[in-house]
Design a protein around this motif. Structure first.
Motif, short mmCIF file in Angstrom:
data_model
loop_
_atom_site.label_atom_id
_atom_site.label_comp_id
_atom_site.label_asym_id
_atom_site.label_seq_id
_atom_site.Cartn_x
_atom_site.Cartn_y
_atom_site.Cartn_z
N MET A 1 11.25 -7.93 12.97
CA MET A 1 11.64 -6.76 12.18
C MET A 1 12.60 -7.12 11.05
N VAL A 2 13.35 -8.21 11.23
CA VAL A 2 14.19 -8.68 10.12
C VAL A 2 13.28 -9.17 8.99
N PHE A 3 12.20 -9.83 9.37
CA PHE A 3 11.20 -10.30 8.39
C PHE A 3 10.58 -9.10 7.68
N TRP A 4 10.20 -8.10 8.45
CA TRP A 4 9.61 -6.86 7.89
C TRP A 4 10.57 -6.25 6.86
N ASP A 5 11.85 -6.13 7.26
CA ASP A 5 12.84 -5.50 6.37
C ASP A 5 13.01 -6.31 5.08
N GLU A 6 13.00 -7.64 5.20
CA GLU A 6 13.12 -8.50 4.01
C GLU A 6 11.96 -8.24 3.06
N ILE A 7 10.76 -8.19 3.63
CA ILE A 7 9.57 -8.00 2.79
C ILE A 7 9.60 -6.60 2.15
N PHE A 8 10.08 -5.62 2.90
CA PHE A 8 10.19 -4.27 2.34
C PHE A 8 11.08 -4.28 1.09
N ARG A 9 12.20 -5.00 1.18
CA ARG A 9 13.11 -5.08 0.02
C ARG A 9 12.48 -5.89 -1.12
N GLU A 10 11.87 -7.00 -0.78
CA GLU A 10 11.24 -7.87 -1.79
C GLU A 10 10.19 -7.13 -2.60
N VAL A 11 9.24 -6.50 -1.88
CA VAL A 11 8.15 -5.79 -2.57
C VAL A 11 8.74 -4.65 -3.39
N GLY A 12 9.80 -4.05 -2.86
CA GLY A 12 10.44 -2.92 -3.53
C GLY A 12 10.92 -3.25 -4.94
N LYS A 13 11.25 -4.52 -5.17
CA LYS A 13 11.73 -4.91 -6.51
C LYS A 13 10.67 -4.63 -7.57
N GLU A 14 9.40 -4.62 -7.16
CA GLU A 14 8.33 -4.33 -8.12
C GLU A 14 8.14 -2.83 -8.35
N TYR A 15 8.84 -2.02 -7.56
CA TYR A 15 8.66 -0.56 -7.66
C TYR A 15 10.02 0.14 -7.84
N PRO A 16 10.72 -0.18 -8.95
CA PRO A 16 12.06 0.39 -9.12
C PRO A 16 12.04 1.92 -9.16
N GLU A 17 10.88 2.50 -9.51
CA GLU A 17 10.82 3.97 -9.63
C GLU A 17 10.72 4.65 -8.27
N VAL A 18 10.43 3.89 -7.20
CA VAL A 18 10.27 4.53 -5.88
C VAL A 18 11.62 4.54 -5.15
N GLU A 19 12.04 5.73 -4.78
CA GLU A 19 13.29 5.88 -4.03
C GLU A 19 13.01 5.52 -2.57
N TYR B 1 0.85 -1.20 0.00
CA TYR B 1 0.00 0.00 0.00
C TYR B 1 0.89 1.26 0.00
N ALA B 2 1.94 1.21 0.83
CA ALA B 2 2.82 2.38 0.94
C ALA B 2 3.60 2.60 -0.36
N TYR B 3 4.07 1.51 -0.97
CA TYR B 3 4.76 1.66 -2.26
C TYR B 3 3.83 2.26 -3.32
N GLU B 4 2.60 1.75 -3.36
CA GLU B 4 1.65 2.27 -4.35
C GLU B 4 1.41 3.77 -4.14
N LEU B 5 1.27 4.16 -2.87
CA LEU B 5 1.04 5.57 -2.55
C LEU B 5 2.24 6.41 -2.98
N ALA B 6 3.44 5.93 -2.67
CA ALA B 6 4.66 6.68 -3.02
C ALA B 6 4.78 6.79 -4.54
N LYS B 7 4.47 5.70 -5.23
CA LYS B 7 4.56 5.71 -6.69
C LYS B 7 3.58 6.71 -7.29
N ARG B 8 2.32 6.63 -6.81
CA ARG B 8 1.27 7.50 -7.34
C ARG B 8 1.59 8.96 -7.10
#
Ligand code: NAD
Ligand code: IPM
Ligand code: MN
Length: 354
Positions: free
Chosen positions: A196-214, A171-178
């Protein structure tokens, strides 16, 4: 004329005082617009209700709320009822029961709002915090063992599911992208080596789908420091339930105070109603005196307008709050004024009518 069914849970302390103002603003906007109308239904739930009935909301309460387009909530909790009982039986019950897994909390310093930070420009405080709102540290899993003995202990377990983390992070990536904004994840992987290590991993994983989001990733301790020293570095922020709770009170402090901080509890799929509320509590210290600032409740009404598809009115309402702050004629004491809670809605509507 489109009618929206809005369930009102004004709740405790200053809740009824600020919600009454928010309602008047929504009614006033509907009169100006002419195409939609809020239909409020009040539910008398809260701590007084608990003292009379032994329940924070009536049996089957959630079932009743399901039929509404939105819920407008004031505040829950009052001396006389233990907080973990009052909150768990009403506010948290609704957030969890209606899978309102997104808590959107703007931290934006409006023109004219006071800021305790020096050397910070007004435009530098403009972020939106996306708080996980259904699990994490608030999962309500735990136990009390061996009460009354020297071995007594309390266990409180955080629950971080892949689904739960992924959906809020996405949701946050979509918002940042939009909105073409940067995204900061705030966690604590150095100490909380599972969740939190799990959280960080998922943050990086999902991020691969949003290369345009810094993106950037911060520990919550450092992030708290940067909220004060360099808030301009944050645009969209995504974080866990407890960290989001704490960071948004800090956010309120830098962006005009508790009287100006709003939040939307969203079920994005719209399977269940979403809930709109000021993020402050029932403020027993000022309750019943007309001292409470209703602008947070009014801001959350603007979030409700956005969610119901009236973004134009949502934006105009924020602009009206800003004009009120700049003109400084009708402000409550927390903002340095002498106006009573009950005078704010009229002042806002007068600005909207100009
Ligand atoms: P609080 O947010 O109620 O109050 C903190 C301080 O901010 C107080 O000094 C209060 O006077 C001030 N304040 C808050 N809202 C204000 C407003 N609109 N205008 C002017 N000043 C305002 O937090 P607390 O004192 O920790 O909690 C009081 C009760 O509320 C507790 O029972 C707590 O559990 C509950 N609570 C409920 C919610 C909620 O329903 N969403 C949120 C936070 C706390
Ligand atoms: C908030 C409140 C609640 C929370 C409490 C009252 C349970 O502080 O909405 O910020 O921690 O979520
Ligand atoms: Mn809070």
């Amino acid at each position: 004329m489109k009618a929206y069914k809005i369930a009102v849970i004004a709740g405790d302390g200053i809740g009824p005082e600020v919600i009454s103002e928010g309602r008047k603003v929504l009614e006033g906007i509907s009169a100006l617009d002419g195409t939609f109308r809020p239909e409020f239904e009040e539910f008398p739930w809260g701590c007084e209700y608990y003292l009379k009935t032994g329940r924070m909301m009536e049996e089957g309460g959630l079932e009743k709320l399901k039929a509404f387009d939105a819920i407008y909530l004031g505040a829950v909790g009052y001396p006389g009822v233990p907080d973990h009982i009052s909150l768990s039986g009403l506010l948290l019950e609704i957030r969890r029961g209606f899978d309102e897994y997104i808590n959107l909390r703007p931290v934006k310093l409006l023109k004219g709002a006071p800021c305790p930070l020096k050397d910070v420009a007004q435009e530098d405080i403009d972020m939106i915090v996306v708080r996980e709102n259904s699990e994490g540290e608030y999962a309500n899993v735990g136990a009390r063992l061996y009460p009354g003995t020297p071995q007594e202990m309390a266990l409180q377990t955080g629950v971080f599911s892949r689904k739960g983390c992924e959906r809020v992070i996405r949701y946050a990536y979509e918002l940042a992208k939009r909105e073409k904004k940067t995204l900061t994840s705030i966690s604590k992987g150095n100490a909380l080596g599972y969740s939190m290590v799990f959280w960080d991993e998922i943050f990086r994983e999902v991020g691969k789908e949003y290369p345009e989001v810094e993106t950037s990733s911060l520990m919550v301790d450092a992030a708290s420091m940067f909220f004060v020293k360099d808030p301009g570095r944050f645009q969209v922020v995504v974080t866990s339930n407890l960290f989001g709770d704490i960071l948004t009170d800090l956010g309120a402090a830098i962006a005009g105070g508790m009287g100006l901080a709003a939040g939307a509890n969203l079920n994005p799929e719209r399977t269940f109603p979403s809930m709109f509320e000021p993020i402050h509590g029932s403020a027993p210290d000022i309750a019943g005196k007309g001292l409470a600032n209703p602008l947070a409740a009014i801001w959350s009404a603007s979030q409700m307008l956005d969610f119901l598809g009236h973004e134009d009115w949502g934006r105009r309402l924020i602009e009206a709050i800003e004009t009120l702050l700049v003109e400084k004629k009708t402000l409550t004491p927390d903002l340095g004024g002498t106006a009573k809670t009950g005078e704010i809605s009229d002042a806002i509507l007068e600005i909207l009518r100009r």
